[in-house]
Enzyme design. Structure first.
Site, PDB file in Angstrom:
ATOM      1  N   GLY A 126     -10.808 -23.772 -21.005  1.00  0.00           N
ATOM      2  CA  GLY A 126     -11.790 -24.442 -21.856  1.00  0.00           C
ATOM      3  C   GLY A 126     -11.249 -25.653 -22.604  1.00  0.00           C
ATOM      4  O   GLY A 126     -11.861 -26.124 -23.570  1.00  0.00           O
TER       5      GLY A 126
ATOM      6  N   ASN B  83     -17.578 -17.516 -14.036  1.00  0.00           N
ATOM      7  CA  ASN B  83     -17.517 -16.679 -15.232  1.00  0.00           C
ATOM      8  C   ASN B  83     -18.360 -17.358 -16.313  1.00  0.00           C
ATOM      9  O   ASN B  83     -17.917 -18.326 -16.928  1.00  0.00           O
ATOM     10  CB  ASN B  83     -16.046 -16.550 -15.681  1.00  0.00           C
ATOM     11  CG  ASN B  83     -15.917 -15.789 -16.993  1.00  0.00           C
ATOM     12  OD1 ASN B  83     -16.858 -15.146 -17.452  1.00  0.00           O
ATOM     13  ND2 ASN B  83     -14.733 -15.864 -17.607  1.00  0.00           N
TER      14      ASN B  83
ATOM     15  N   LYS C  91     -19.281 -16.236 -19.123  1.00  0.00           N
ATOM     16  CA  LYS C  91     -18.937 -15.832 -20.499  1.00  0.00           C
ATOM     17  C   LYS C  91     -20.229 -15.488 -21.260  1.00  0.00           C
ATOM     18  O   LYS C  91     -21.143 -14.950 -20.647  1.00  0.00           O
ATOM     19  CB  LYS C  91     -18.110 -16.920 -21.183  1.00  0.00           C
ATOM     20  CG  LYS C  91     -16.917 -17.336 -20.312  1.00  0.00           C
ATOM     21  CD  LYS C  91     -15.923 -18.177 -21.015  1.00  0.00           C
ATOM     22  CE  LYS C  91     -14.837 -18.580 -20.015  1.00  0.00           C
ATOM     23  NZ  LYS C  91     -13.688 -19.213 -20.629  1.00  0.00           N
TER      24      LYS C  91
ATOM     25  N   HIS D  66      -9.048 -10.653 -19.093  1.00  0.00           N
ATOM     26  CA  HIS D  66      -9.247 -12.059 -19.459  1.00  0.00           C
ATOM     27  C   HIS D  66      -8.605 -12.325 -20.829  1.00  0.00           C
ATOM     28  O   HIS D  66      -8.668 -11.481 -21.724  1.00  0.00           O
ATOM     29  CB  HIS D  66     -10.746 -12.382 -19.504  1.00  0.00           C
ATOM     30  CG  HIS D  66     -11.004 -13.856 -19.563  1.00  0.00           C
ATOM     31  ND1 HIS D  66     -10.856 -14.576 -20.720  1.00  0.00           N
ATOM     32  CD2 HIS D  66     -11.347 -14.746 -18.602  1.00  0.00           C
ATOM     33  CE1 HIS D  66     -11.117 -15.856 -20.467  1.00  0.00           C
ATOM     34  NE2 HIS D  66     -11.416 -15.981 -19.185  1.00  0.00           N
TER      35      HIS D  66
ATOM     36  N   GLU E 249      -4.346 -17.641 -15.056  1.00  0.00           N
ATOM     37  CA  GLU E 249      -5.119 -18.462 -15.992  1.00  0.00           C
ATOM     38  C   GLU E 249      -4.261 -18.766 -17.207  1.00  0.00           C
ATOM     39  O   GLU E 249      -4.242 -18.004 -18.178  1.00  0.00           O
ATOM     40  CB  GLU E 249      -6.368 -17.696 -16.469  1.00  0.00           C
ATOM     41  CG  GLU E 249      -7.504 -17.695 -15.492  1.00  0.00           C
ATOM     42  CD  GLU E 249      -8.856 -17.683 -16.204  1.00  0.00           C
ATOM     43  OE1 GLU E 249      -9.710 -18.475 -15.819  1.00  0.00           O
ATOM     44  OE2 GLU E 249      -9.052 -16.898 -17.139  1.00  0.00           O
TER      45      GLU E 249
ATOM     46  N   GLU F 172      -9.515 -14.020 -23.284  1.00  0.00           N
ATOM     47  CA  GLU F 172     -10.422 -13.942 -24.440  1.00  0.00           C
ATOM     48  C   GLU F 172     -10.593 -12.492 -24.886  1.00  0.00           C
ATOM     49  O   GLU F 172     -10.735 -12.199 -26.068  1.00  0.00           O
ATOM     50  CB  GLU F 172     -11.774 -14.588 -24.097  1.00  0.00           C
ATOM     51  CG  GLU F 172     -11.655 -16.107 -24.061  1.00  0.00           C
ATOM     52  CD  GLU F 172     -12.612 -16.818 -23.131  1.00  0.00           C
ATOM     53  OE1 GLU F 172     -13.614 -16.225 -22.708  1.00  0.00           O
ATOM     54  OE2 GLU F 172     -12.333 -17.999 -22.811  1.00  0.00           O
TER      55      GLU F 172
ATOM     56  N   SER G  81     -10.011 -24.734 -16.754  1.00  0.00           N
ATOM     57  CA  SER G  81     -10.523 -26.107 -16.678  1.00  0.00           C
ATOM     58  C   SER G  81     -10.690 -26.614 -15.242  1.00  0.00           C
ATOM     59  O   SER G  81     -10.375 -27.762 -14.943  1.00  0.00           O
ATOM     60  CB  SER G  81      -9.643 -27.065 -17.490  1.00  0.00           C
ATOM     61  OG  SER G  81      -9.752 -26.776 -18.862  1.00  0.00           O
TER      62      SER G  81
END
Ligand code: PGA
Length: 232
Positions: free
Chosen positions: A162, A8, A10, A88, A156, A90, A194
């Site tokens: 991150g 991914n 991003k 996701h 996740e 985010e 991570s």
């Protein structure tokens, strides 16, 4: 079942040239691997990259029309894209995506034969308050109206994304089992958050994850190839 290892990217990298370089590095490195590898670059690079299965990072839930800035499932399908990431954290956090929006996106993607990479996970506050299972149950039951072979669920934990603070192998195992119980059926459950080459193999071997969703580390072709190989 072959492990499914997903990159991914991003909102990276900033140029097509760099995107091509990373992509080529990955393509070369995974020639002999048995795992299924998917790369999810930003939309604008999708039509320029080939030789590895592609995924999109988002999709809109309407078919076509006056929705400025959006990309439809049919457009992705016509471009040869096979997978799409939906749910996701985010997107939930910065773009206000609710379980309802996510459910609609998943249905539309499924209607056009895109395979779904559905992300779920709790924040640190939810975890500390002992609400992890409640949150996962809500995200899964509200976001997914049905489970079939085209759905892949990724656990996740938001606190692991991150941050370098990856989820412990035992905890990942328990949570993956919990997700399997909630979702039912033979759905693939992956881990993300991570992931690096030092910890990746453990999730496959000891946590029972069917694959990995890799963010930051997937922008380094050599490191991502190591991750893919660790899952073999
Ligand atoms: P990370 O991101 O590997 O950089 O933690 C994972 C993701 O958000 O998919």
């Amino acid at each position: 079942m072959k492990p499914l290892i997903i990159a991914n990217w991003k909102m990276n990298p900033v140029s097509q040239k760099e995107a091509e370089n990373i992509f080529k590095g990955i393509r070369k490195g995974i020639k002999k691997v048995k795992s299924e590898v998917v790369v999810c670059p930003p939309f604008i690079y999708l039509s320029e990259l080939n030789g590895i299965t592609l995924g999109a990072q988002d999709v809109f839930f309407m078919d076509n029309g006056a929705f400025t800035g959006e990309i439809s499932a049919e457009m992705l399908k016509n471009l040869g894209v096979e997978y799409v990431i939906i749910g996701h954290s985010e997107r939930r956090r910065y773009f206000g995506e609710t379980d309802e929006i996510i459910r609609k996106k998943i249905s539309k993607a499924s209607q056009f034969g895109l395979k779904v990479i559905f992300c779920c996970g709790e924040t640190i506050e939810e975890k500390t308050a002992g609400k992890k299972e409640e949150i996962l149950k809500r995200q899964i039951t509200k976001g997914l109206s049905r489970i079939n072979d085209n759905i892949n669920i990724v656990y996740e934990p938001v606190w692991a994304i991150g941050t370098g603070n990856n989820c412990g192998v035992e905890e990942a195992k328990e949570t993956i089992n919990f997700i399997r119980k909630i979702a039912g059926g033979a759905v693939r459950v992956l881990y993300g958050g991570s992931v690096k080459s030092e910890n990746s193999g453990e999730y496959i071997k000891s946590s029972g994850a069917n694959g990995l969703l890799v963010g930051g580390a997937s922008l380094d072709a050599e490191e991502f190839v190591k991750i893919v190989k660790s899952a073999e």
